[in-house]
Scaffold this motif. Structure first.
Motif, mmCIF file in Angstrom:
data_model
loop_
_atom_site.group_PDB
_atom_site.id
_atom_site.type_symbol
_atom_site.label_atom_id
_atom_site.label_comp_id
_atom_site.label_asym_id
_atom_site.label_seq_id
_atom_site.Cartn_x
_atom_site.Cartn_y
_atom_site.Cartn_z
ATOM 1 N N LYS A 19 0.822 -1.210 0.000
ATOM 2 C CA LYS A 19 0.000 0.000 0.000
ATOM 3 C C LYS A 19 0.856 1.259 0.000
ATOM 4 O O LYS A 19 0.558 2.242 -0.667
ATOM 5 N N SER A 20 1.955 1.226 0.776
ATOM 6 C CA SER A 20 2.803 2.411 0.875
ATOM 7 C C SER A 20 3.560 2.704 -0.396
ATOM 8 O O SER A 20 4.066 3.800 -0.589
ATOM 9 N N ALA A 21 3.630 1.697 -1.292
ATOM 10 C CA ALA A 21 4.392 1.882 -2.544
ATOM 11 C C ALA A 21 3.491 2.168 -3.723
ATOM 12 O O ALA A 21 3.937 2.136 -4.857
ATOM 13 N N ARG A 22 2.216 2.495 -3.470
ATOM 14 C CA ARG A 22 1.292 2.672 -4.576
ATOM 15 C C ARG A 22 1.634 3.866 -5.459
ATOM 16 O O ARG A 22 1.212 3.936 -6.601
ATOM 17 N N ALA A 23 2.367 4.820 -4.904
ATOM 18 C CA ALA A 23 2.727 5.983 -5.713
ATOM 19 C C ALA A 23 3.581 5.578 -6.895
ATOM 20 O O ALA A 23 3.565 6.214 -7.946
ATOM 21 N N ALA A 24 4.347 4.477 -6.733
ATOM 22 C CA ALA A 24 5.219 4.017 -7.813
ATOM 23 C C ALA A 24 4.581 2.905 -8.633
ATOM 24 O O ALA A 24 5.231 2.301 -9.468
ATOM 25 N N ARG A 25 3.301 2.628 -8.378
ATOM 26 C CA ARG A 25 2.630 1.528 -9.064
ATOM 27 C C ARG A 25 2.479 1.819 -10.557
ATOM 28 O O ARG A 25 2.231 2.967 -10.935
ATOM 29 N N PRO A 26 2.614 0.842 -11.424
ATOM 30 C CA PRO A 26 2.463 1.073 -12.853
ATOM 31 C C PRO A 26 1.076 1.615 -13.183
ATOM 32 O O PRO A 26 0.114 1.420 -12.442
ATOM 33 N N ALA A 27 0.972 2.310 -14.308
ATOM 34 C CA ALA A 27 -0.309 2.842 -14.753
ATOM 35 C C ALA A 27 -1.280 1.696 -15.020
ATOM 36 O O ALA A 27 -0.882 0.544 -15.181
ATOM 37 N N ALA A 28 -2.579 2.049 -15.080
ATOM 38 C CA ALA A 28 -3.607 1.022 -15.254
ATOM 39 C C ALA A 28 -3.387 0.193 -16.510
ATOM 40 O O ALA A 28 -3.681 -0.997 -16.540
ATOM 41 N N ASP A 29 -2.857 0.817 -17.569
ATOM 42 C CA ASP A 29 -2.661 0.070 -18.804
ATOM 43 C C ASP A 29 -1.401 -0.783 -18.769
ATOM 44 O O ASP A 29 -1.033 -1.398 -19.763
ATOM 45 N N GLN A 30 -0.719 -0.821 -17.619
ATOM 46 C CA GLN A 30 0.436 -1.697 -17.455
ATOM 47 C C GLN A 30 0.170 -2.762 -16.404
ATOM 48 O O GLN A 30 1.084 -3.299 -15.794
ATOM 49 N N ARG A 31 -1.105 -3.100 -16.211
ATOM 50 C CA ARG A 31 -1.494 -4.198 -15.331
ATOM 51 C C ARG A 31 -2.001 -5.335 -16.203
ATOM 52 O O ARG A 31 -2.817 -5.121 -17.100
ATOM 53 N N ILE A 32 -1.506 -6.535 -15.954
ATOM 54 C CA ILE A 32 -1.872 -7.655 -16.817
ATOM 55 C C ILE A 32 -2.007 -8.940 -15.993
ATOM 56 O O ILE A 32 -1.266 -9.149 -15.030
ATOM 57 N N ALA A 33 -2.971 -9.756 -16.363
ATOM 58 C CA ALA A 33 -3.145 -11.071 -15.756
ATOM 59 C C ALA A 33 -2.600 -12.114 -16.715
ATOM 60 O O ALA A 33 -2.969 -12.125 -17.899
ATOM 61 N N VAL A 34 -1.719 -12.964 -16.230
ATOM 62 C CA VAL A 34 -1.175 -14.059 -17.035
ATOM 63 C C VAL A 34 -1.727 -15.361 -16.465
ATOM 64 O O VAL A 34 -1.404 -15.730 -15.332
ATOM 65 N N ILE A 35 -2.555 -16.031 -17.240
ATOM 66 C CA ILE A 35 -3.234 -17.241 -16.780
ATOM 67 C C ILE A 35 -2.576 -18.460 -17.412
ATOM 68 O O ILE A 35 -2.624 -18.646 -18.626
ATOM 69 N N GLY A 36 -1.947 -19.264 -16.590
ATOM 70 C CA GLY A 36 -1.166 -20.402 -17.073
ATOM 71 C C GLY A 36 0.307 -20.079 -16.963
ATOM 72 O O GLY A 36 0.833 -19.271 -17.728
#
Length: 243
Positions: A19-36
């Motif tokens: 939670k404290s590192a959310r300022a450095a979290r990637p932008a929404a378009d850099q979030r991805i789910a890899v299934i498998g």
């Protein structure tokens, strides 16, 4: 179900811890789910992590999840063929997802269908055969890849010709790295008439000990230079085989 609930707890725990590192979290378009998380999925997930992506890795095999969990932003042991599981994991909030399931075609199709129903904007899926790929395309999967077939085709071009690298795109178009053929060396590209004579365009050039540079009509290609060429697949194949 117990595994799934435990995975959700671990996932939520990781989110609280970060939670404290959310300022450095990637932008929404850099979030991805890899299934498998087999060879394809795990390699892709690790590479995306190196590029700064926020990666959620999901697999039904606890051993694989445990193996790769330390290298991923989030991980979960879960059955992604269940749409409710994906919803609880928040996959519908991601802008991208990759279905890396290989041998279980039915699972691949079910997971892809669930992601489409969840309206994930950008879905990639691995196919193990052309037939599998066609089914995924008919479902509406945005990007279908056949890693084994595409790599085999690429290597065949490298083995059979003088190419150093080969990438084929849609509409029978290719990009090739090759040693400059003799007929185009010693004169400026504009005078050698590469485009009109051979139907290809030289876009880059590299001399030994130097970096790649863009090619222009005034560029003089020398013997031994490495060049990057684009054009129709047959045209670049023929050009690369010139002696």
């Amino acid at each position: 179900m117990v595994d799934h609930l435990n995975s959700l707890r671990r996932l939520r725990g990781k989110r609280r811890a970060g939670k404290s590192a959310r300022a450095a979290r990637p932008a929404a378009d850099q979030r991805i789910a890899v299934i498998g998380l087999g060879r394809f999925g795990s390699s892709l997930a690790n590479e995306l992590m190196h590029h700064g992506w926020d990666v959620l890795g999901i697999d039904t095999d606890p051993r694989l999840v445990q193996k790769y969990s330390d290298g991923l932003t989030h991980s979960a042991v879960a059955d992604s063929t269940d749409p409710e599981v994906l919803r609880q994991l928040g996959v519908h909030e991601f802008t991208s997802a990759v279905v890396g399931i290989g041998t279980d075609v039915e699972a691949s199709i079910l997971v892809s269908s669930n992601l489409l129903d969840a309206e994930v904007p950008n879905i990639w899926a691995k196919a193990i055969s052309r037939q599998h790929g066609k089914i995924l395309e008919r479902l509406g999967v945005h990007h279908v890849v056949l890693p084994e077939h595409e790599m085999g085709e690429r290597v065949a071009h490298l083995v059979a010709g003088r190419m150093l690298d080969f990438i084929e795109f849609d509409d029978d178009y290719a990009l090739v790295k090759t040693i400059a053929p003799d007929p185009v060396t010693g004169v400026p590209l504009g005078r050698s008439q590469v485009r009109s004579r051979y139907g290809v365009t030289v876009v880059g050039i590299k001399r030994p000990g130097e970096a790649f540079t863009y090619a222009s009509a005034d560029t003089v290609v020398q013997k031994g230079d490495v060049i990057v060429v684009t054009g129709k697949t047959r045209a670049v194949e023929t050009f690369a085989d010139l002696s």
